[in-house]
Motif scaffolding. Structure first.
Motif, PDB file in Angstrom:
ATOM      1  N   MET A   1       0.845  -1.196   0.000  1.00 20.42           N
ATOM      2  CA  MET A   1       0.000   0.000   0.000  1.00 20.42           C
ATOM      3  C   MET A   1       0.878   1.243   0.000  1.00 20.42           C
ATOM      4  SD  MET A   1      -2.875   1.141   2.819  1.00 20.42           S
ATOM      5  CE  MET A   1      -3.824   2.652   2.633  1.00 20.42           C
ATOM      6  N   LYS A   2       0.441   2.290  -0.735  1.00 21.85           N
ATOM      7  CA  LYS A   2       1.172   3.547  -0.734  1.00 21.85           C
ATOM      8  C   LYS A   2       1.044   4.209   0.634  1.00 21.85           C
ATOM      9  CE  LYS A   2       0.395   4.423  -5.653  1.00 21.85           C
ATOM     10  NZ  LYS A   2      -0.202   5.365  -6.638  1.00 21.85           N
ATOM     11  N   LYS A   3       1.740   5.328   0.795  1.00 24.52           N
ATOM     12  CA  LYS A   3       1.638   6.050   2.050  1.00 24.52           C
ATOM     13  C   LYS A   3       0.196   6.469   2.313  1.00 24.52           C
ATOM     14  CE  LYS A   3       6.299   7.954   2.424  1.00 24.52           C
ATOM     15  NZ  LYS A   3       7.114   9.184   2.572  1.00 24.52           N
ATOM     16  N   VAL A   4      -0.192   6.457   3.577  1.00 32.21           N
ATOM     17  CA  VAL A   4      -1.527   6.885   3.976  1.00 32.21           C
ATOM     18  C   VAL A   4      -1.555   8.411   3.951  1.00 32.21           C
ATOM     19  CG1 VAL A   4      -3.246   6.882   5.814  1.00 32.21           C
ATOM     20  CG2 VAL A   4      -1.861   4.834   5.394  1.00 32.21           C
ATOM     21  N   ARG A   5      -2.423   8.956   3.111  1.00 35.35           N
ATOM     22  CA  ARG A   5      -2.518  10.408   2.957  1.00 35.35           C
ATOM     23  C   ARG A   5      -3.471  10.970   4.013  1.00 35.35           C
ATOM     24  NH1 ARG A   5      -4.404   9.908  -3.173  1.00 35.35           N
ATOM     25  NH2 ARG A   5      -5.762   8.487  -2.005  1.00 35.35           N
ATOM     26  N   ILE A   6      -2.925  11.809   4.892  1.00 35.51           N
ATOM     27  CA  ILE A   6      -3.684  12.291   6.043  1.00 35.51           C
ATOM     28  C   ILE A   6      -3.844  13.802   5.980  1.00 35.51           C
ATOM     29  CG2 ILE A   6      -3.790  12.401   8.562  1.00 35.51           C
ATOM     30  CD1 ILE A   6      -2.000   9.942   8.662  1.00 35.51           C
ATOM     31  N   GLY A   7      -5.057  14.260   6.273  1.00 31.34           N
ATOM     32  CA  GLY A   7      -5.319  15.681   6.447  1.00 31.34           C
ATOM     33  C   GLY A   7      -5.570  15.971   7.913  1.00 31.34           C
ATOM     34  N   VAL A   8      -4.948  17.004   8.435  1.00 35.86           N
ATOM     35  CA  VAL A   8      -5.090  17.376   9.848  1.00 35.86           C
ATOM     36  C   VAL A   8      -5.943  18.623   9.959  1.00 35.86           C
ATOM     37  CG1 VAL A   8      -3.879  18.153  11.926  1.00 35.86           C
ATOM     38  CG2 VAL A   8      -2.872  16.364  10.482  1.00 35.86           C
ATOM     39  N   VAL A   9      -6.986  18.579  10.779  1.00 32.37           N
ATOM     40  CA  VAL A   9      -7.797  19.762  11.042  1.00 32.37           C
ATOM     41  C   VAL A   9      -7.546  20.220  12.474  1.00 32.37           C
ATOM     42  CG1 VAL A   9      -9.809  18.305  11.609  1.00 32.37           C
ATOM     43  CG2 VAL A   9     -10.125  20.743  11.123  1.00 32.37           C
ATOM     44  N   GLY A  10      -7.180  21.484  12.616  1.00 27.32           N
ATOM     45  CA  GLY A  10      -6.807  22.043  13.909  1.00 27.32           C
ATOM     46  C   GLY A  10      -5.301  22.083  14.034  1.00 27.32           C
ATOM     47  N   LEU A  11      -4.732  23.274  14.147  1.00 23.62           N
ATOM     48  CA  LEU A  11      -3.277  23.422  14.216  1.00 23.62           C
ATOM     49  C   LEU A  11      -2.853  24.184  15.463  1.00 23.62           C
ATOM     50  CD1 LEU A  11      -2.451  24.225  10.470  1.00 23.62           C
ATOM     51  CD2 LEU A  11      -1.955  22.102  11.714  1.00 23.62           C
ATOM     52  N   ILE A  22       3.313  13.442  11.772  1.00 23.56           N
ATOM     53  CA  ILE A  22       2.924  12.783  10.519  1.00 23.56           C
ATOM     54  C   ILE A  22       3.913  13.133   9.412  1.00 23.56           C
ATOM     55  CG2 ILE A  22       1.154  12.675   8.715  1.00 23.56           C
ATOM     56  CD1 ILE A  22      -0.902  13.188  11.016  1.00 23.56           C
ATOM     57  N   ALA A  23       4.298  14.391   9.361  1.00 25.77           N
ATOM     58  CA  ALA A  23       5.193  14.852   8.301  1.00 25.77           C
ATOM     59  C   ALA A  23       6.605  14.294   8.445  1.00 25.77           C
ATOM     60  CB  ALA A  23       5.239  16.378   8.287  1.00 25.77           C
ATOM     61  N   ASN A  24       7.070  14.112   9.681  1.00 22.35           N
ATOM     62  CA  ASN A  24       8.490  13.820   9.891  1.00 22.35           C
ATOM     63  C   ASN A  24       8.811  12.485  10.543  1.00 22.35           C
ATOM     64  OD1 ASN A  24       9.157  16.430   8.896  1.00 22.35           O
ATOM     65  ND2 ASN A  24       8.743  17.319  10.914  1.00 22.35           N
ATOM     66  N   ILE A  25       7.844  11.872  11.240  1.00 25.98           N
ATOM     67  CA  ILE A  25       8.163  10.698  12.045  1.00 25.98           C
ATOM     68  C   ILE A  25       7.334   9.470  11.673  1.00 25.98           C
ATOM     69  CG2 ILE A  25       8.265   9.754  14.384  1.00 25.98           C
ATOM     70  CD1 ILE A  25       8.746  12.579  15.416  1.00 25.98           C
ATOM     71  N   ALA A  29       3.271   7.306   6.243  1.00 28.02           N
ATOM     72  CA  ALA A  29       2.238   8.341   6.284  1.00 28.02           C
ATOM     73  C   ALA A  29       2.714   9.581   5.549  1.00 28.02           C
ATOM     74  CB  ALA A  29       1.886   8.688   7.730  1.00 28.02           C
ATOM     75  N   GLU A  30       1.756  10.335   5.045  1.00 28.50           N
ATOM     76  CA  GLU A  30       2.055  11.580   4.334  1.00 28.50           C
ATOM     77  C   GLU A  30       1.105  12.663   4.821  1.00 28.50           C
ATOM     78  OE1 GLU A  30       0.649  12.824   0.069  1.00 28.50           O
ATOM     79  OE2 GLU A  30       2.521  11.673  -0.124  1.00 28.50           O
ATOM     80  N   LEU A  31       1.665  13.793   5.216  1.00 30.40           N
ATOM     81  CA  LEU A  31       0.831  14.938   5.582  1.00 30.40           C
ATOM     82  C   LEU A  31       0.401  15.621   4.286  1.00 30.40           C
ATOM     83  CD1 LEU A  31      -0.363  16.754   7.808  1.00 30.40           C
ATOM     84  CD2 LEU A  31       1.745  18.110   7.697  1.00 30.40           C
ATOM     85  N   SER A  32      -0.821  15.333   3.833  1.00 29.68           N
ATOM     86  CA  SER A  32      -1.292  15.811   2.531  1.00 29.68           C
ATOM     87  C   SER A  32      -1.992  17.155   2.608  1.00 29.68           C
ATOM     88  CB  SER A  32      -2.243  14.785   1.915  1.00 29.68           C
ATOM     89  OG  SER A  32      -1.567  13.576   1.656  1.00 29.68           O
ATOM     90  N   ALA A  33      -2.598  17.461   3.762  1.00 27.04           N
ATOM     91  CA  ALA A  33      -3.350  18.714   3.870  1.00 27.04           C
ATOM     92  C   ALA A  33      -3.494  19.097   5.334  1.00 27.04           C
ATOM     93  CB  ALA A  33      -4.731  18.563   3.228  1.00 27.04           C
ATOM     94  N   VAL A  34      -3.689  20.395   5.544  1.00 25.55           N
ATOM     95  CA  VAL A  34      -3.987  20.900   6.887  1.00 25.55           C
ATOM     96  C   VAL A  34      -5.138  21.876   6.784  1.00 25.55           C
ATOM     97  CG1 VAL A  34      -1.681  20.578   7.858  1.00 25.55           C
ATOM     98  CG2 VAL A  34      -2.225  22.711   6.666  1.00 25.55           C
ATOM     99  N   CYS A  35      -5.856  22.030   7.883  1.00 26.92           N
ATOM    100  CA  CYS A  35      -7.017  22.914   7.906  1.00 26.92           C
ATOM    101  C   CYS A  35      -7.031  23.678   9.225  1.00 26.92           C
ATOM    102  CB  CYS A  35      -8.298  22.096   7.753  1.00 26.92           C
ATOM    103  SG  CYS A  35      -9.818  23.068   7.821  1.00 26.92           S
ATOM    104  N   MET A 295      -0.292   7.670  16.766  1.00 21.90           N
ATOM    105  CA  MET A 295      -0.498   7.954  15.351  1.00 21.90           C
ATOM    106  C   MET A 295       0.073   6.836  14.487  1.00 21.90           C
ATOM    107  SD  MET A 295      -2.039   9.941  13.316  1.00 21.90           S
ATOM    108  CE  MET A 295      -2.413  11.303  14.443  1.00 21.90           C
ATOM    109  N   GLN A 296       1.182   6.239  14.935  1.00 22.24           N
ATOM    110  CA  GLN A 296       1.734   5.111  14.200  1.00 22.24           C
ATOM    111  C   GLN A 296       0.771   3.928  14.229  1.00 22.24           C
ATOM    112  OE1 GLN A 296       4.937   5.176  12.438  1.00 22.24           O
ATOM    113  NE2 GLN A 296       3.621   3.627  11.519  1.00 22.24           N
ATOM    114  N   GLU A 297       0.137   3.706  15.359  1.00 19.96           N
ATOM    115  CA  GLU A 297      -0.840   2.624  15.464  1.00 19.96           C
ATOM    116  C   GLU A 297      -2.023   2.875  14.526  1.00 19.96           C
ATOM    117  OE1 GLU A 297      -3.081  -0.747  17.007  1.00 19.96           O
ATOM    118  OE2 GLU A 297      -1.000  -0.245  16.541  1.00 19.96           O
ATOM    119  N   PHE A 298      -2.471   4.104  14.430  1.00 23.67           N
ATOM    120  CA  PHE A 298      -3.570   4.457  13.528  1.00 23.67           C
ATOM    121  C   PHE A 298      -3.206   4.126  12.082  1.00 23.67           C
ATOM    122  CE2 PHE A 298      -5.583   7.998  10.979  1.00 23.67           C
ATOM    123  CZ  PHE A 298      -6.862   7.474  10.970  1.00 23.67           C
ATOM    124  N   VAL A 299      -2.034   4.542  11.653  1.00 28.88           N
ATOM    125  CA  VAL A 299      -1.582   4.289  10.289  1.00 28.88           C
ATOM    126  C   VAL A 299      -1.397   2.794  10.053  1.00 28.88           C
ATOM    127  CG1 VAL A 299       0.335   4.625   8.667  1.00 28.88           C
ATOM    128  CG2 VAL A 299      -0.561   6.564   9.977  1.00 28.88           C
TER     129      VAL A 299
END
Length: 339
Positions: A1-11, A22-25, A29-35, A295-299
């Motif tokens: 499977m490719k990287k899991v593309r994740i969008g984060v809402v709330g910064l 998500i972006a670095n560790i 996983a891939e940080l694809s979007a933020v909101c 977060m690793q467990e989620f992915v």
């Protein structure tokens, strides 16, 4: 499977930490979007995390960006509606606690999760993924402490962060749901039981501003569980020394204590004031490894087609109990919990 593309809402404080992990560790996983509704937060994320897709509106992010999953770290009152929208879009959901700000909201989320069994839903109770707490759970399951008798949990924020806490007070739903819910989840997990009665007390000892929200700056609760075990909780905002989470589980054969002496690390400082140890000042610092692990467990669950141990039902129960503790605090009465 490719990287899991994740969008984060709330910064905010925690949202940015999750986005950074998500972006670095986080592996695969891939940080694809933020909101965020804050343009400055989006600008920082774009610059520091190299995320190209930035949105002010959650629904727009879901409609326009190709995602596999979302991490919901917005204000508590947005957790349930945003979770429902994401599941309807066919996205896996990681949602920070609480699942919702009412029992009804949590039940709606739980039903939606059941309606989409192919999707992973994971509530963010990070202490379960802290190495010390995970080890304590293992010892309890192995029978090391015998029959658990009492769970004691202290969760206190530093006085130095009170300004930010007060800004959030109107939407936090109170100390029990905002802070003690972590200890409630741990008590259910460690004791292997559900509470049958709760009595809560507290007050505004340093910050009367909390009175307008029907809340206190320090609150406590005592609970009896259906296997006769007990739990005591303290949640506060006025610790002079720093961020402090202590946990004790007393059994018939042994006792486990986690962070009984709050400390940032194992270093001792020896200077003209004496010999001392520094304390962690934020929850992000104390539970840095736990946030990475959850977060690793989620992915990993998404990639491996399995569900996490912690469920939407756990989020519902912890919120329900926190609601009853809040009611007990406001009415100053013992509340019995029906089966």
């Amino acid at each position: 499977m490719k990287k899991v593309r994740i969008g984060v809402v709330g910064l905010g404080r925690l949202g940015y930490r999750h986005a950074e992990n998500i972006a670095n560790i986080t592996r695969h996983a891939e940080l694809s979007a933020v909101c965020s509704i804050d343009d400055q937060e989006l600008a920082i994320a774009r610059k520091e995390l190299d995320v190209r897709h930035c949105y002010n509106d959650f629904q727009t992010m879901l409609d326009q960006c190709e995602l596999d999953a979302v991490a919901i770290v917005s204000s508590s009152d947005q957790h349930a509606p945003q979770t429902l929208h994401a599941l309807e879009k066919g996205l896996h959901v990681f949602c920070e606690k609480p699942t919702g700000i009412s029992h009804e909201e949590c039940k709606a989320v739980e039903q939606a999760v059941n309606n989409y069994p192919h999707l992973v839903y994971m509530p963010g109770f990070m202490r379960r993924y802290d190495p010390s707490y995970a080890y304590a759970k293992k010892k309890i399951d192995e029978g090391y402490i015998g029959k658990p008798i009492l769970f004691r949990g202290y969760s206190v924020d530093p006085e130095s962060s009170i300004e930010g806490a007060l800004k959030y007070a109107a939407s936090s739903a109170g100390q029990f749901l905002d802070m003690a819910v972590h200890d409630i989840d741990l008590a259910r997990w460690f004791l292997g039981a559900e509470p049958r009665s709760v009595y809560a007390i507290g007050g505004c000892f340093a910050h009367p501003e909390y009175e307008q929200y029907g809340d206190g700056d320090n609150v406590a609760a005592l609970m009896q569980f259906d296997n006769s075990s007990m739990a005591f909780f303290l949640a506060g905002r006025t610790a002079p020394h720093g961020y402090n989470v202590e946990t004790e589980i007393i059994g018939t054969k042994a006792t486990l204590r986690i962070a009984a002496v709050p400390q940032k690390n194992m270093v001792e400082l020896i200077d003209p004031t004496g010999v001392r140890q520094e304390c962690s000042q934020t929850f992000q610092e104390r539970f840095q490894e736990a946030f990475v692990n959850e977060m690793q467990e989620f992915v990993d669950c998404i990639r491996e087609g399995r569900k996490p141990e912690i469920t939407a039902g756990d989020g519902t129960m912890s919120t329900f109990i926190a609601e009853l503790a809040t009611k007990s605090f406001k009415q100053n009465e013992l509340i019995k919990i029906e089966n």
